[in-house]
Design a protein around this motif. Structure first.
Motif, short mmCIF file in Angstrom:
data_model
loop_
_atom_site.label_atom_id
_atom_site.label_comp_id
_atom_site.label_asym_id
_atom_site.label_seq_id
_atom_site.Cartn_x
_atom_site.Cartn_y
_atom_site.Cartn_z
N ALA A 90 0.84 -1.20 0.00
CA ALA A 90 0.00 0.00 0.00
C ALA A 90 0.87 1.25 0.00
CB ALA A 90 -0.93 0.00 1.21
N SER A 91 1.94 1.22 0.77
CA SER A 91 2.89 2.34 0.79
C SER A 91 3.52 2.54 -0.58
CB SER A 91 3.97 2.07 1.84
OG SER A 91 4.99 3.04 1.78
N ALA A 92 3.90 1.44 -1.23
CA ALA A 92 4.50 1.55 -2.57
C ALA A 92 3.48 2.07 -3.58
CB ALA A 92 5.03 0.18 -3.01
N THR A 93 2.21 1.70 -3.42
CA THR A 93 1.16 2.21 -4.31
C THR A 93 1.04 3.72 -4.17
OG1 THR A 93 -0.07 0.13 -4.10
CG2 THR A 93 -1.28 2.04 -4.92
N MET A 94 1.10 4.21 -2.95
CA MET A 94 1.04 5.66 -2.73
C MET A 94 2.24 6.36 -3.37
SD MET A 94 -1.76 6.35 -1.02
CE MET A 94 -2.44 5.21 -2.24
N ARG A 95 3.40 5.75 -3.24
CA ARG A 95 4.59 6.34 -3.84
C ARG A 95 4.47 6.38 -5.36
NH1 ARG A 95 10.88 4.37 -2.71
NH2 ARG A 95 11.88 5.89 -4.10
N LEU A 96 3.93 5.31 -5.93
CA LEU A 96 3.76 5.26 -7.38
C LEU A 96 2.80 6.35 -7.85
CD1 LEU A 96 4.21 3.99 -10.13
CD2 LEU A 96 2.50 2.26 -9.55
N LEU A 97 1.70 6.54 -7.14
CA LEU A 97 0.75 7.59 -7.51
C LEU A 97 1.37 8.97 -7.38
CD1 LEU A 97 -2.48 6.12 -5.88
CD2 LEU A 97 -2.17 6.64 -8.32
N GLU A 98 2.18 9.16 -6.36
CA GLU A 98 2.86 10.45 -6.18
C GLU A 98 3.82 10.73 -7.34
OE1 GLU A 98 6.25 12.34 -3.24
OE2 GLU A 98 4.98 10.71 -2.48
N ALA A 307 9.32 -2.88 -1.05
CA ALA A 307 8.17 -3.04 -1.94
C ALA A 307 8.26 -2.16 -3.18
CB ALA A 307 6.87 -2.74 -1.18
N TRP A 308 9.03 -1.09 -3.12
CA TRP A 308 9.20 -0.23 -4.30
C TRP A 308 9.88 -0.99 -5.43
CZ3 TRP A 308 6.88 3.41 -6.47
CH2 TRP A 308 7.47 4.30 -7.36
N LEU A 309 10.55 -2.09 -5.09
CA LEU A 309 11.18 -2.94 -6.10
C LEU A 309 10.15 -3.46 -7.10
CD1 LEU A 309 14.05 -4.36 -6.56
CD2 LEU A 309 13.04 -6.33 -5.43
N TYR A 310 8.88 -3.57 -6.67
CA TYR A 310 7.83 -4.10 -7.54
C TYR A 310 7.57 -3.19 -8.73
CZ TYR A 310 6.59 -7.66 -4.07
OH TYR A 310 6.61 -8.74 -3.22
N ALA A 335 3.07 -3.66 -14.48
CA ALA A 335 3.86 -4.72 -13.85
C ALA A 335 3.87 -4.58 -12.33
CB ALA A 335 5.28 -4.71 -14.40
N PHE A 336 3.83 -3.35 -11.84
CA PHE A 336 3.78 -3.14 -10.39
C PHE A 336 2.56 -3.82 -9.78
CE2 PHE A 336 1.79 -0.70 -6.95
CZ PHE A 336 2.74 -0.86 -5.95
#
Length: 357
Positions: A90-98, A307-310, A335-336
């Motif tokens: 979930a944290s990585a998802t937020m980073r991706l959206l940012e 998780a950002w590796l995803y 892919a994420f």
């Protein structure tokens, strides 16, 4: 035909045009149920993501009313991602959206997967709805039925059947290299996702080109012109040139391939046709990239587990230039979400239930 064979997006578009399915005949898209009841921990964890996202919106000169709507949708995505994937993803998802929303700023001149924050949030929600369908509603009695259900409802072309067929090799390669199996699965899925579209032309042409290049390199020592068409090989579509550069890192990782390490194009192409070797060599290449990002030695064996590796690893696999400059584009974006999903699908319990172990 060449474009169809080597571009999943072109192949997908070709299939859409060829099929021209009427809207009344299409399957209903999966829907998200309401998120779990709010808890203090989830709310507290979200605050920092909201603050960063709001700063990006402010920098983009988003109006106050629009900003409120976007933050509401942003929070909804976080809650659903937390329910489905856990805190780390979930944290990585937020980073991706940012990152995606920042990249949409025209002045930066960067690639972005979408043209607006609304579109990015909507697509994230589509992926989460598909993940919920796959994990909680789709048939789970065997891998073939699940793969068919996933293919029928996926937001983009997917190849879960190929992933499931090679699940043991994926897990074995991941264990050997200490690299996340979910990332390898997402890359396999994304690279193979175009093979079944355009009535199978994509996969057929690509496999034919690979075979011609292999045979030519075996006979003449080089694939020549045929190799220009078939630069990448196997499950992850790894280049034979990159494969030849992995010997030192595999040695540092203590990984062997069961055969002498390839020393020429023909041997590299032949080895990349083998699922386990292809996956190990691809993981090694990505470990090298991640070591570079982390600022450590190229042959370091320190595991990468964030998780950002995803997002980062599939991005580097597909386009190192875009990945290294912090850009976002459809391959890495999709892919994420696939990696987040495959982390759940490829755990031991689910693999056992699906008959994959």
């Amino acid at each position: 035909m060449i474009l169809v064979a080597f571009s999943p997006s072109v192949a997908w578009l070709a299939t859409q045009r060829l099929d021209a399915v009427s809207a009344s005949g299409q399957l209903d898209a999966p829907q998200l149920p309401p998120p779990s009841a709010l808890t203090l921990d989830v709310t507290r964890d979200y605050v920092k993501f909201a603050a960063r996202y709001e700063r990006v919106l402010n920098d983009s000169k988003v109006s106050s009313r629009r900003r409120v709507r976007l933050l509401e949708a942003h929070f909804d995505v976080y809650r659903h991602a937390h329910d489905l994937f856990g805190a780390a993803q979930a944290s990585a998802t937020m980073r991706l959206l940012e990152v995606e929303t920042r990249n949409q700023t025209p002045a930066l001149g960067r690639r972005s997967a979408f043209s607006s924050p609304e579109a990015a949030l909507a697509d994230a929600s589509r992926w989460l709805a598909f993940a919920h369908f796959t994990l909680h509603e789709a048939p789970r009695s065997d891998s073939e039925r699940l793969a068919r259900a996933m293919t029928a409802h996926s937001p983009v072309p997917m190849a879960p059947d190929v992933v499931f067929e090679n699940a043991r090799w994926i897990q074995r390669a991941a264990n050997a290299t200490r690299f996340p199996a979910a990332v390898l699965a997402a890359i396999v899925d994304t690279e193979q996702g175009g093979d079944t579209v355009a009535y199978g032309l994509s996969g057929t042409l690509r496999k034919a080109a690979d075979t011609i290049a292999l045979r030519t390199s075996q006979i003449y020592g080089s694939s020549g012109v045929s190799g220009e068409v078939s630069q990448t090989v196997g499950l992850t579509q790894m280049s034979w040139q990159d494969a030849l550069g992995q010997e030192a890192r595999l040695s540092a990782l203590g990984v062997t391939l069961g055969v002498p390490f390839p020393q020429n194009e023909a041997d590299a192409r032949s080895l990349l046709m083998r699922p386990y070797a292809n996956l190990v060599l691809s993981a090694s290449r990505l470990i090298g990239y991640m070591n570079y990002v982390a600022g450590i030695g190229p042959n370091s064996a320190v595991p990468h587990e964030d998780a950002w590796l995803y997002f980062l690893a599939p991005g580097w696999h597909n386009n190192p230039a875009l990945a290294s400059s912090g850009q976002t584009w459809p391959y890495a974006w999709n892919a994420f979400f696939k990696a987040c999903l495959y982390q759940r699908l490829l755990d031991t319990r689910r693999m056992t239930a699906l008959g994959l172990l």
